[in-house]
Design an enzyme around this catalytic site. Sequence first.
Site, mmCIF file in Angstrom:
data_model
loop_
_atom_site.group_PDB
_atom_site.id
_atom_site.type_symbol
_atom_site.label_atom_id
_atom_site.label_comp_id
_atom_site.label_asym_id
_atom_site.label_seq_id
_atom_site.Cartn_x
_atom_site.Cartn_y
_atom_site.Cartn_z
ATOM 1 N N GLN A 161 0.834 -1.204 0.000
ATOM 2 C CA GLN A 161 0.000 0.000 0.000
ATOM 3 C C GLN A 161 0.866 1.251 0.000
ATOM 4 O OE1 GLN A 161 -3.115 0.005 2.917
ATOM 5 N NE2 GLN A 161 -3.807 2.021 2.319
ATOM 6 N N PHE A 162 1.145 1.770 -1.192
ATOM 7 C CA PHE A 162 2.013 2.943 -1.332
ATOM 8 C C PHE A 162 1.430 4.181 -0.658
ATOM 9 C CE2 PHE A 162 -0.775 3.532 -4.927
ATOM 10 C CZ PHE A 162 -0.910 4.904 -5.041
ATOM 11 N N THR A 163 0.113 4.212 -0.471
ATOM 12 C CA THR A 163 -0.521 5.396 0.111
ATOM 13 C C THR A 163 -0.145 5.610 1.578
ATOM 14 O OG1 THR A 163 -2.534 4.157 0.632
ATOM 15 C CG2 THR A 163 -2.472 5.308 -1.490
#
Length: 150
Positions: free
Chosen positions: A78-80
């Site tokens: 999850q890059f966010t």
Amino acid sequence: MRAVIQRVSYAEIIVDEELVSKIDAGLLIFLGIEIKDNYDDIKWLANKILHLRLFADNDGVMNKSVMDIEGEILVVSQFTLHAKTKKGARPSYIRAAKSKEAQPVYEDFCKEIAQSLNNKVCKGRFGADMQVISNNDGPVTIIIDTKNKE
């Protein structure tokens, strides 16, 4: 690396209406990978997560790790998690590693966890639009950052 760890009674990943992964009691880990993350980060974070005492013993005290209960783990990239929100209304993901660099780190993290867990590590589908369905048990949610080891 930044991880959001949830103690769950179950979790599953669905992509395009297809069940990709499912676990019962264990940990759901959302993993954000930063540009300069390396094997030292992988090793430290995997060890920390595997030994966190987040599960109840016979007295109802959180005294057992996921390894102690022989729990399962589901890891979702999850890059966010590296969103910067200081300016404006649109988050910036400048610190998040690009897919080409992040995917091998994600895979290595999953392998590191699997080596110690003696149980299958389930994964999301890297880069896919995933539906994550889970039952947060407790709720118990822990955030760990390898750059800020609090």
